[in-house]
Motif scaffolding. Structure first.
Motif, PDB file in Angstrom:
ATOM      1  N   GLU A  67     -10.448  -2.769  -0.292  1.00  0.00           N
ATOM      2  CA  GLU A  67     -10.251  -1.099  -0.151  1.00  0.00           C
ATOM      3  C   GLU A  67      -8.923  -0.418   0.148  1.00  0.00           C
ATOM      4  N   GLU A  68      -8.248  -1.262   1.079  1.00  0.00           N
ATOM      5  CA  GLU A  68      -6.876  -0.669   1.561  1.00  0.00           C
ATOM      6  C   GLU A  68      -5.774  -0.755   0.238  1.00  0.00           C
ATOM      7  N   LYS A  69      -6.040  -1.829  -0.516  1.00  0.00           N
ATOM      8  CA  LYS A  69      -4.998  -2.015  -1.604  1.00  0.00           C
ATOM      9  C   LYS A  69      -5.283  -1.125  -2.688  1.00  0.00           C
ATOM     10  N   GLU A  70      -6.355  -0.769  -2.663  1.00  0.00           N
ATOM     11  CA  GLU A  70      -6.741   0.392  -3.835  1.00  0.00           C
ATOM     12  C   GLU A  70      -6.218   1.720  -3.287  1.00  0.00           C
ATOM     13  N   ALA A  71      -6.470   1.896  -2.013  1.00  0.00           N
ATOM     14  CA  ALA A  71      -5.824   3.262  -1.338  1.00  0.00           C
ATOM     15  C   ALA A  71      -4.377   3.293  -1.540  1.00  0.00           C
ATOM     16  N   ILE A  72      -3.619   2.099  -1.483  1.00  0.00           N
ATOM     17  CA  ILE A  72      -2.164   2.093  -1.542  1.00  0.00           C
ATOM     18  C   ILE A  72      -2.081   2.443  -2.883  1.00  0.00           C
ATOM     19  N   ALA A  73      -2.602   1.690  -3.923  1.00  0.00           N
ATOM     20  CA  ALA A  73      -2.323   1.820  -5.141  1.00  0.00           C
ATOM     21  C   ALA A  73      -2.414   3.180  -5.892  1.00  0.00           C
ATOM     22  N   ARG A  74      -3.505   3.973  -5.411  1.00  0.00           N
ATOM     23  CA  ARG A  74      -3.719   5.515  -5.828  1.00  0.00           C
ATOM     24  C   ARG A  74      -2.508   6.127  -5.291  1.00  0.00           C
TER      25      ARG A  74
ATOM     26  N   SER B 199       9.234   6.225 -17.655  1.00  0.00           N
ATOM     27  CA  SER B 199      10.034   5.179 -16.873  1.00  0.00           C
ATOM     28  C   SER B 199       9.988   3.734 -16.833  1.00  0.00           C
ATOM     29  N   SER B 200      10.721   3.039 -16.286  1.00  0.00           N
ATOM     30  CA  SER B 200      10.341   1.445 -16.183  1.00  0.00           C
ATOM     31  C   SER B 200      10.115   1.175 -14.605  1.00  0.00           C
ATOM     32  N   VAL B 201       9.013   0.165 -14.634  1.00  0.00           N
ATOM     33  CA  VAL B 201       8.566  -0.224 -13.373  1.00  0.00           C
ATOM     34  C   VAL B 201       8.659  -1.656 -13.271  1.00  0.00           C
ATOM     35  N   MET B 202       8.984  -2.226 -12.267  1.00  0.00           N
ATOM     36  CA  MET B 202       8.868  -3.746 -12.002  1.00  0.00           C
ATOM     37  C   MET B 202       8.018  -3.885 -10.947  1.00  0.00           C
ATOM     38  N   LEU B 203       6.945  -4.818 -11.147  1.00  0.00           N
ATOM     39  CA  LEU B 203       5.904  -5.367 -10.380  1.00  0.00           C
ATOM     40  C   LEU B 203       6.069  -6.845  -9.878  1.00  0.00           C
ATOM     41  N   ASP B 204       5.697  -7.132  -8.687  1.00  0.00           N
ATOM     42  CA  ASP B 204       6.054  -8.297  -8.227  1.00  0.00           C
ATOM     43  C   ASP B 204       4.484  -9.092  -8.397  1.00  0.00           C
ATOM     44  N   ASP B 205       4.461 -10.215  -7.950  1.00  0.00           N
ATOM     45  CA  ASP B 205       3.229 -10.953  -8.123  1.00  0.00           C
ATOM     46  C   ASP B 205       2.389 -10.955  -6.822  1.00  0.00           C
ATOM     47  N   SER B 206       2.463 -10.041  -6.026  1.00  0.00           N
ATOM     48  CA  SER B 206       1.574  -9.558  -5.194  1.00  0.00           C
ATOM     49  C   SER B 206       0.084  -8.957  -5.629  1.00  0.00           C
ATOM     50  N   THR B 207      -1.087  -9.176  -4.984  1.00  0.00           N
ATOM     51  CA  THR B 207      -2.234  -8.546  -5.247  1.00  0.00           C
ATOM     52  C   THR B 207      -2.058  -6.961  -5.228  1.00  0.00           C
TER      53      THR B 207
ATOM     54  N   ALA C 121       0.434  -5.124  -5.528  1.00  0.00           N
ATOM     55  CA  ALA C 121       1.130  -4.494  -6.964  1.00  0.00           C
ATOM     56  C   ALA C 121       0.101  -4.769  -8.097  1.00  0.00           C
ATOM     57  N   LEU C 122      -0.622  -5.676  -8.346  1.00  0.00           N
ATOM     58  CA  LEU C 122      -1.870  -5.943  -9.288  1.00  0.00           C
ATOM     59  C   LEU C 122      -2.735  -4.838  -9.030  1.00  0.00           C
ATOM     60  N   ALA C 123      -2.948  -4.164  -7.966  1.00  0.00           N
ATOM     61  CA  ALA C 123      -3.990  -2.815  -7.714  1.00  0.00           C
ATOM     62  C   ALA C 123      -3.172  -1.841  -8.411  1.00  0.00           C
TER      63      ALA C 123
ATOM     64  N   VAL D  95       7.009  -4.020  -4.722  1.00  0.00           N
ATOM     65  CA  VAL D  95       6.701  -5.121  -4.201  1.00  0.00           C
ATOM     66  C   VAL D  95       6.011  -5.125  -2.819  1.00  0.00           C
ATOM     67  N   SER D  96       5.057  -6.429  -2.625  1.00  0.00           N
ATOM     68  CA  SER D  96       4.673  -6.140  -1.325  1.00  0.00           C
ATOM     69  C   SER D  96       5.084  -7.736  -0.715  1.00  0.00           C
ATOM     70  N   THR D  97       4.871  -8.003   0.731  1.00  0.00           N
ATOM     71  CA  THR D  97       5.090  -9.280   1.342  1.00  0.00           C
ATOM     72  C   THR D  97       4.090  -9.632   2.329  1.00  0.00           C
ATOM     73  N   SER D  98       4.197 -10.553   2.834  1.00  0.00           N
ATOM     74  CA  SER D  98       3.109 -11.233   3.622  1.00  0.00           C
ATOM     75  C   SER D  98       3.094 -10.682   4.997  1.00  0.00           C
ATOM     76  N   ALA D  99       4.415 -10.418   5.706  1.00  0.00           N
ATOM     77  CA  ALA D  99       4.487  -9.852   6.916  1.00  0.00           C
ATOM     78  C   ALA D  99       5.840  -8.996   7.020  1.00  0.00           C
ATOM     79  N   ILE D 100       5.749  -7.919   7.914  1.00  0.00           N
ATOM     80  CA  ILE D 100       6.728  -7.200   8.456  1.00  0.00           C
ATOM     81  C   ILE D 100       6.870  -7.161   9.712  1.00  0.00           C
ATOM     82  N   SER D 101       8.006  -6.878  10.408  1.00  0.00           N
ATOM     83  CA  SER D 101       8.322  -6.658  11.745  1.00  0.00           C
ATOM     84  C   SER D 101       8.731  -5.340  11.686  1.00  0.00           C
ATOM     85  N   ASP D 102       9.309  -4.846  12.777  1.00  0.00           N
ATOM     86  CA  ASP D 102      10.009  -3.370  12.559  1.00  0.00           C
ATOM     87  C   ASP D 102      11.145  -3.361  11.904  1.00  0.00           C
TER      88      ASP D 102
END
Length: 261
Positions: free
Chosen positions: A84-91, A101-109, A111-113, A178-185
């Protein structure tokens, strides 16, 4: 029972065991032994094989499909997590993509959304190394699809390695998501260096850079730094992200938008 029948039976049991762990997120050895009617020693052998295949990660007394600071989750688990969260982000993210335009998407789920909504903004050129995304976009009219090759990694269902990095570095796109597995500040992180190298190349190949990340990745670290957060033009999080975490990011003058669920 023949040796071949035994092997087929063991393979089917391990597959069912992996699916059980992925549905639950984690499971104990005793729970798996009771569920599948086998000995604890058999469960340990099955989990050893599943860990070798990258399906689960063993810990003392059980196994988990969830990520740690040094291991990323298997793609099968990631496809079901925080949908649900990934769908909201995708929208939210797809609204900033300009037709033509041109868009590059990484292999994150995540970005798949986004890829699932690409048909809303065609015509578009889309570049990705994610096999699931490639298969999805082949059926979308108005999309010029460029698939990034390299060494195929079944754990991620994507193409990585030197060949993939070289292909990315030969391109320049209007937008990189892109997305990543973790972020700090301060930084975005990922557990695996081969993933990190491709993500870094992607970020260097984009005019605008968007980090799309669900709330479960906030205020965490992983083994490798991908990039400083201030190298992204925009960070998009979902509405379940703690307000305190968003405030800390904005205090560092980072551009953060919240995708409402």
């Amino acid at each position: 029972m023949s040796m071949r029948q035994q092997a087929v039976g063991a393979a089917a049991r391990r597959q069912a065991m992996a699916e059980h762990v992925m549905r639950q997120g984690s499971a104990s050895v005793t729970e798996l032994a009771d569920t599948f009617g086998v000995s604890v020693m058999t469960v340990h052998r099955d989990l050893d094989e599943l860990e070798r295949q990258g399906m689960v990660r063993k810990f003392r007394g059980g196994a988990t499909a969830q990520a740690s600071s040094v291991f990323e989750s298997n793609i099968v688990y990631r496809l079901t997590a925080n949908q649900e969260e990934k769908e909201a982000i995708a929208r939210h993210v797809v609204r900033m993509i300009e037709p033509g335009s041109s868009v590059m998407l990484d292999d994150s789920t995540t970005a798949l959304a986004v890829a699932r909504h690409i048909g809303e903004v065609t015509p578009l050129t889309v570049v990705t190394n994610f096999l699931e995304g490639i298969k999805l976009l082949t059926g979308v009219g108005g999309v010029r699809l460029i698939a990034l090759g390299g060494e195929y990694h079944p754990t991620h269902d994507s193409f990585l390695g030197v060949a993939c990095v070289d292909a990315v570095e030969a391109m320049s796109t209007d937008l990189v998501i892109v997305s990543t597995s973790a972020i700090s500040d301060r930084y975005a992180f990922h557990q695996e260096q081969e993933i990190v190298l491709v993500k870094r190349a992607m970020l260097n190949s984009g005019t605008r850079r968007v980090l799309a990340i669900d709330h479960s990745k906030l205020e965490r670290v992983a083994l490798h730094r991908v990039a400083p957060l201030d190298s992204f033009d925009l960070i998009v999080v979902d509405g379940r992200a703690p307000a305190s975490a968003i405030d800390r990011l904005r205090e560092r003058h980072l551009n953060v938008e919240v995708a409402e669920l």
